[in-house]
Design a protein around this motif. Structure first.
Motif, PDB file in Angstrom:
ATOM      1  N   ALA A   7     -38.361  22.578 -14.748  1.00 40.47           N
ATOM      2  CA  ALA A   7     -38.828  23.927 -14.399  1.00 40.47           C
ATOM      3  C   ALA A   7     -40.335  23.915 -14.161  1.00 40.47           C
ATOM      4  O   ALA A   7     -40.845  24.607 -13.280  1.00 40.47           O
ATOM      5  N   ILE A   8     -41.024  23.131 -14.970  1.00 46.60           N
ATOM      6  CA  ILE A   8     -42.485  23.027 -14.846  1.00 46.60           C
ATOM      7  C   ILE A   8     -42.858  21.550 -14.895  1.00 46.60           C
ATOM      8  O   ILE A   8     -42.435  20.843 -15.808  1.00 46.60           O
ATOM      9  N   GLU A   9     -43.599  21.109 -13.928  1.00 52.14           N
ATOM     10  CA  GLU A   9     -44.013  19.704 -13.922  1.00 52.14           C
ATOM     11  C   GLU A   9     -45.491  19.613 -13.549  1.00 52.14           C
ATOM     12  O   GLU A   9     -45.928  20.148 -12.525  1.00 52.14           O
ATOM     13  N   LEU A  10     -46.213  18.944 -14.397  1.00 56.14           N
ATOM     14  CA  LEU A  10     -47.670  18.845 -14.214  1.00 56.14           C
ATOM     15  C   LEU A  10     -48.029  17.382 -14.434  1.00 56.14           C
ATOM     16  O   LEU A  10     -47.710  16.822 -15.475  1.00 56.14           O
ATOM     17  N   GLU A  11     -48.651  16.766 -13.468  1.00 57.72           N
ATOM     18  CA  GLU A  11     -48.898  15.330 -13.614  1.00 57.72           C
ATOM     19  C   GLU A  11     -50.339  14.984 -13.271  1.00 57.72           C
ATOM     20  O   GLU A  11     -50.803  15.238 -12.149  1.00 57.72           O
ATOM     21  N   ASN A  12     -51.019  14.438 -14.251  1.00 53.77           N
ATOM     22  CA  ASN A  12     -52.368  13.905 -14.069  1.00 53.77           C
ATOM     23  C   ASN A  12     -53.336  14.910 -13.418  1.00 53.77           C
ATOM     24  O   ASN A  12     -54.055  14.587 -12.483  1.00 53.77           O
ATOM     25  N   ILE A  13     -53.329  16.123 -13.951  1.00 59.73           N
ATOM     26  CA  ILE A  13     -54.161  17.189 -13.373  1.00 59.73           C
ATOM     27  C   ILE A  13     -55.598  17.111 -13.890  1.00 59.73           C
ATOM     28  O   ILE A  13     -55.822  17.030 -15.099  1.00 59.73           O
ATOM     29  N   SER A  14     -56.532  17.161 -12.972  1.00 61.26           N
ATOM     30  CA  SER A  14     -57.947  17.257 -13.352  1.00 61.26           C
ATOM     31  C   SER A  14     -58.572  18.460 -12.656  1.00 61.26           C
ATOM     32  O   SER A  14     -58.201  18.786 -11.524  1.00 61.26           O
ATOM     33  N   ILE A  30     -68.803  20.810 -15.559  1.00 63.70           N
ATOM     34  CA  ILE A  30     -67.916  20.892 -16.730  1.00 63.70           C
ATOM     35  C   ILE A  30     -66.508  20.448 -16.347  1.00 63.70           C
ATOM     36  O   ILE A  30     -65.913  20.974 -15.391  1.00 63.70           O
ATOM     37  N   GLN A  31     -65.997  19.475 -17.106  1.00 67.29           N
ATOM     38  CA  GLN A  31     -64.649  18.994 -16.829  1.00 67.29           C
ATOM     39  C   GLN A  31     -63.677  19.799 -17.688  1.00 67.29           C
ATOM     40  O   GLN A  31     -63.598  19.617 -18.910  1.00 67.29           O
ATOM     41  N   ALA A  32     -62.937  20.704 -17.044  1.00 63.26           N
ATOM     42  CA  ALA A  32     -62.027  21.589 -17.788  1.00 63.26           C
ATOM     43  C   ALA A  32     -60.730  20.880 -18.131  1.00 63.26           C
ATOM     44  O   ALA A  32     -60.193  21.064 -19.222  1.00 63.26           O
ATOM     45  N   LEU A  33     -60.184  20.101 -17.202  1.00 56.69           N
ATOM     46  CA  LEU A  33     -58.941  19.362 -17.452  1.00 56.69           C
ATOM     47  C   LEU A  33     -59.140  17.904 -17.058  1.00 56.69           C
ATOM     48  O   LEU A  33     -59.709  17.610 -16.014  1.00 56.69           O
ATOM     49  N   LYS A  34     -58.600  17.005 -17.939  1.00 56.36           N
ATOM     50  CA  LYS A  34     -58.780  15.562 -17.673  1.00 56.36           C
ATOM     51  C   LYS A  34     -57.413  14.894 -17.672  1.00 56.36           C
ATOM     52  O   LYS A  34     -56.879  14.565 -18.732  1.00 56.36           O
ATOM     53  N   GLY A  35     -56.822  14.757 -16.527  1.00 63.19           N
ATOM     54  CA  GLY A  35     -55.561  14.031 -16.409  1.00 63.19           C
ATOM     55  C   GLY A  35     -54.435  14.588 -17.261  1.00 63.19           C
ATOM     56  O   GLY A  35     -53.682  13.832 -17.879  1.00 63.19           O
ATOM     57  N   LEU A  36     -54.302  15.891 -17.275  1.00 59.52           N
ATOM     58  CA  LEU A  36     -53.273  16.542 -18.099  1.00 59.52           C
ATOM     59  C   LEU A  36     -51.887  16.389 -17.456  1.00 59.52           C
ATOM     60  O   LEU A  36     -51.722  16.640 -16.266  1.00 59.52           O
ATOM     61  N   SER A  37     -50.919  15.988 -18.264  1.00 59.55           N
ATOM     62  CA  SER A  37     -49.544  15.852 -17.762  1.00 59.55           C
ATOM     63  C   SER A  37     -48.562  16.399 -18.794  1.00 59.55           C
ATOM     64  O   SER A  37     -48.743  16.187 -19.990  1.00 59.55           O
ATOM     65  N   PHE A  38     -47.574  17.127 -18.345  1.00 62.53           N
ATOM     66  CA  PHE A  38     -46.411  17.471 -19.177  1.00 62.53           C
ATOM     67  C   PHE A  38     -45.339  18.070 -18.282  1.00 62.53           C
ATOM     68  O   PHE A  38     -45.589  18.410 -17.115  1.00 62.53           O
ATOM     69  N   ARG A  39     -44.148  18.166 -18.809  1.00 71.59           N
ATOM     70  CA  ARG A  39     -43.068  18.815 -18.059  1.00 71.59           C
ATOM     71  C   ARG A  39     -42.174  19.601 -19.007  1.00 71.59           C
ATOM     72  O   ARG A  39     -42.056  19.260 -20.186  1.00 71.59           O
ATOM     73  N   LEU A  40     -41.598  20.670 -18.494  1.00 71.48           N
ATOM     74  CA  LEU A  40     -40.656  21.488 -19.263  1.00 71.48           C
ATOM     75  C   LEU A  40     -39.343  21.555 -18.510  1.00 71.48           C
ATOM     76  O   LEU A  40     -39.337  21.818 -17.289  1.00 71.48           O
ATOM     77  N   GLU A  41     -38.256  21.296 -19.217  1.00 67.36           N
ATOM     78  CA  GLU A  41     -36.938  21.387 -18.588  1.00 67.36           C
ATOM     79  C   GLU A  41     -36.501  22.848 -18.538  1.00 67.36           C
ATOM     80  O   GLU A  41     -37.012  23.675 -19.304  1.00 67.36           O
ATOM     81  N   PRO A  42     -35.558  23.167 -17.648  1.00 65.23           N
ATOM     82  CA  PRO A  42     -35.107  24.568 -17.542  1.00 65.23           C
ATOM     83  C   PRO A  42     -34.633  25.110 -18.892  1.00 65.23           C
ATOM     84  O   PRO A  42     -33.890  24.430 -19.606  1.00 65.23           O
ATOM     85  N   GLY A  43     -35.080  26.293 -19.220  1.00 63.18           N
ATOM     86  CA  GLY A  43     -34.651  26.957 -20.448  1.00 63.18           C
ATOM     87  C   GLY A  43     -35.518  26.644 -21.662  1.00 63.18           C
ATOM     88  O   GLY A  43     -35.414  27.321 -22.686  1.00 63.18           O
ATOM     89  N   GLN A  44     -36.389  25.652 -21.555  1.00 63.86           N
ATOM     90  CA  GLN A  44     -37.250  25.336 -22.703  1.00 63.86           C
ATOM     91  C   GLN A  44     -38.313  26.413 -22.894  1.00 63.86           C
ATOM     92  O   GLN A  44     -38.798  26.990 -21.916  1.00 63.86           O
TER      93      GLN A  44
END
Lengths: 476, 242
Positions: free
Chosen positions: B9-16, B22-36
């Motif tokens: 449902a949500i996929e985020l990979e290596n976001i900067s 100012i570095q707000a995000l440094k290689g942020l990654s995670f994912r959420l499956e449907p319904g989580q």
């Protein structure tokens, strides 16, 4: 203490760069008023001098307010500061943000008043103080009282056209002594009342907030059954939003917005255009194509109207709502197209009047007609883009300043400059009798601005950058 | 026959993401499956709000890959399925409560907007303010209106930034019930542990723009030493991450 407070109050509202620019402009206006300018332009000033004075006397009553920040309410007003010191500081801010506009706008007309310069200076000093005072004096009154005061001042000021000498604008109609008398009376009434209001600004502001926040909508607008695009047009085309807070060169400190239905606005512009047609075709002896006329009319159209109509477009938008319902750039494009078409429709009666005047042989009216239906709506789009990059601010609360006045806000109006120059060039060509060249310049100007607006609207990457910029500027 | 696996449902990979220096995000990654349902936890300035703004397509990342239900966040498809409630949400000020709801409902292409609006007005106890201008509302009622605007189209992916702010306890319960009834994938940004435990079953912890831990709430509780409350565990982990 008073100097420190004054310095703090001024610098928390104006950037130093803007203050420097204002000083330069003021000195330039004064230089122009005494050293340059062509005498013998009295007929023009006879018409436009009183009109401008009236406009700037009425404007602060209807939309001016006071230059108070939210942080003033939360912190400054709670400090153990002498009320009189605070009132003086706020009065100086009002003077800088609004009162001096009379000098900027009308200084060059002094060249036609050299024979009564002493009276003229007295008149203008009193008018500056009055214009400064009208906002603080009236901001906490109910709308109907403000409308009544504005109407009385409007009639009084414009009465010079009917030959009434005792009016603040009578300096332009050959009654300098009566003009001074009127202006001084006005200043003597308004300045003490303004100080009284500023002395109790914290209490009055709370009263104003509670009154304005108690409203219920009389007729709930319904969007049931509308497609998304119809809903966007229902909100952005058929309703016109006017915002009443501008940069320091004109407008007030606090933000106030109003909305009216497009058809009601068109009734007003139709009446105005009928009057305009009647005056220019049958009554007024001034030609439309002189440089002075161009300066006056283009200034009003391009700068003042545009500022009023563009201020709230992004300021009142909500990124998390409208922009979330479809592709953000598409939503941006659709609301701007709807607003631009709305402005073109609103002013179309005036444009038609100009086109008819042009067909009747006054080709110069073509300039105004095209300005209204092509350049002005295009400028609206261009100014929104420029302001989003240079000085974006979101309106989260009315009746307070959304932020500091700065040089960047002034720069947002720069796109109006080429339009003004090109159309003025067209007027210049007309003055030389080069009718076809003038028409070509006008049409060329219209095409350039329409193409520029369409380019901005069609650029996906620019739209994305604009939205990113709004988010970075704290838009919710 | 193999079951076709639904995309995350949500996929985020290596976001900067940088704001100037100012570095707000440094290689942020995670994912959420449907319904989580997941909480995004972190101290002030950790990058939670920036993450949400990137996920909902209001901010472009400098680099990385984002998908909502397999679609780019700015696509019409992603917009249709997601809802967003920002921190300190402010609806259109010149509209009344009902006008706000109907306008957004119409823009969302919701069928039977009036019916949905009526249901939400009653469910969130906003009926008496239906005709009130937004400026008249208390902060709590404003928050209820904002929540109703975020869920009026019954999104399947919902992003919430401090959703229970300004709400009294009975209203918090009503809102929690409404949100759970949606059966949506929910990502809640908060720095209040209780909000996370009431609304979600998973946690992603970020600090200084990077993920420092992710797992279920029960796993997080197990990290506690000697009956240490969960808030202490989180505080210790965030402090250690600095």
């Amino acid at each position: 203490m008073q100097y420190k407070l004054l310095k703090f109050v001024i610098l928390s509202r104006f950037s130093k760069q803007l203050l420097a620019l204002m000083l330069v402009l003021l000195l330039y206006a004064l230089f122009v008023s005494f050293k340059t300018g062509s005498a013998g332009a009295e007929p023009i000033y006879y018409y436009y001098g009183p009109a401008f004075i009236t406009f700037f006397l009425v404007l602060p009553i209807l939309s001016g307010g006071i230059a108070v920040l939210k942080s003033d309410r939360d912190f400054l007003f709670t400090l153990p500061v002498k009320r009189s010191d605070l009132a003086i500081s706020l009065f100086v801010v009002q003077l800088l943000s609004f009162g001096l506009i009379i000098i900027y706008v009308l200084a060059y007309s002094f060249s036609s008043l050299t024979s009564e310069i002493g009276y003229a200076l007295t008149d203008f000093v009193a008018l500056v103080l009055t214009v400064t005072s009208l906002g603080p004096m009236t901001y906490s009154l109910k709308a109907r009282w403000r409308a009544l005061i504005a109407f009385i001042i409007l009639l009084w000021s414009l009465s010079v056209y009917l030959g009434f000498p005792l009016s603040p604008a009578a300096i332009y109609t050959g009654h300098p002594m009566y003009a001074d008398l009127s202006s001084i009376i006005l200043a003597l009434i308004t300045v003490p009342l303004a100080f009284r209001a500023l002395l109790r600004v914290d209490l009055d502001m709370m009263k104003t907030f509670s009154r304005y926040s108690s409203g219920q909508v009389k007729h709930v607008r319904r969007f049931q059954g509308m497609s998304p695009i119809r809903a966007i047009f229902a909100e952005n085309y058929f309703v016109v939003e006017v915002a009443g807070r501008m940069n320091s060169m004109g407008g007030g400190g606090s933000y106030r917005s109003g909305r009216f239905k497009l058809y009601k606005g068109m009734v007003a512009t139709s009446i105005l255009s009928a009057l305009y047609y009647y005056l220019f075709v049958y009554r007024l002896s001034i030609p439309l194509h002189t440089a002075e006329t161009a300066i006056f009319i283009l200034s009003i159209y391009v700068i003042i109207i545009l500022m009023f109509l563009t201020m709230g477009i992004l300021g009142n938008e909500r990124l998390w709502l409208g922009f979330m319902t479809r592709s953000p750039t598409r939503y941006l494009r659709e609301i701007l197209i709807a607003k631009a078409l709305s402005i073109a429709t609103l002013f179309s009666p005036l444009a038609i009047a100009n086109f008819i005047i042009a067909i009747r042989g006054n080709e110069q009216a073509l300039n105004f007609g095209l300005l209204l239906v092509t350049v002005l709506p295009s400028l609206l789009v261009i100014v929104v883009y420029v302001s989003a990059f240079l000085s974006p601010f979101q309106i989260k609360e009315e009746f307070t300043m959304p932020g500091q006045f700065n040089l960047r806000q002034m720069a947002t109006l720069l796109p109006a400059l080429p339009a003004w120059v090109m159309l003025a060039a067209s007027f210049g060509a007309l003055e030389q009798g080069l009718t076809s060249v003038a028409s070509e310049i006008t049409v060329f100007t219209s095409i350039i601005f329409v193409v520029a607006a369409l380019f901005l609207l069609s650029s996906e990457s620019l739209g994305r950058k604009l939205i990113n910029n709004l988010v970075a500027a704290g838009f919710v | 026959m193999d079951r076709i696996r639904a995309p995350p449902a949500i996929e985020l990979e290596n976001i900067s993401k940088n704001y100037g220096d100012i570095q707000a995000l440094k290689g942020l990654s995670f994912r959420l499956e449907p319904g989580q349902r997941c909480a995004l936890l972190g101290p002030n300035g950790a990058g939670k709000t920036t993450t949400l703004k990137i996920l909902v397509g209001l901010l472009s990342p400098d680099s990385g890959y984002v998908r909502i239900g397999n679609y780019p966040p700015v696509s019409e498809e992603a917009r249709r399925i997601m809802g967003y409630l920002p921190d300190d949400a402010s609806p259109y000020r010149s509209f009344s409560v009902r006008e706000n709801m109907e306008y957004i409902g119409a823009l969302r292409g919701v069928d039977d907007v009036s019916e949905k609006v009526d249901r939400l007005l009653d469910a969130l106890q906003l009926r008496e303010y239906e005709r009130a201008k937004v400026g008249r509302l208390s902060r709590g009622n404003l928050q209820k209106l904002a929540i109703s605007l975020a869920i009026i189209h019954e999104p399947t992916v919902l992003f919430l930034d401090e959703p229970l702010n300004y709400l009294d306890i009975p209203t918090q319960e009503i809102v929690i019930d409404q949100l759970k009834m949606l059966n949506a994938t929910i990502l809640v940004s908060t720095h209040i542990m209780e909000v996370a435990t009431r609304l979600t079953e998973r946690v992603i912890m970020i600090s200084h723009g990077s993920k420092i831990w992710s797992g279920s709430l029960s796993e997080l509780k197990e990290l506690g030493q000697d009956g240490e409350p969960i808030e202490k565990v989180v505080a210790r982990m965030l402090t250690d991450a600095v």
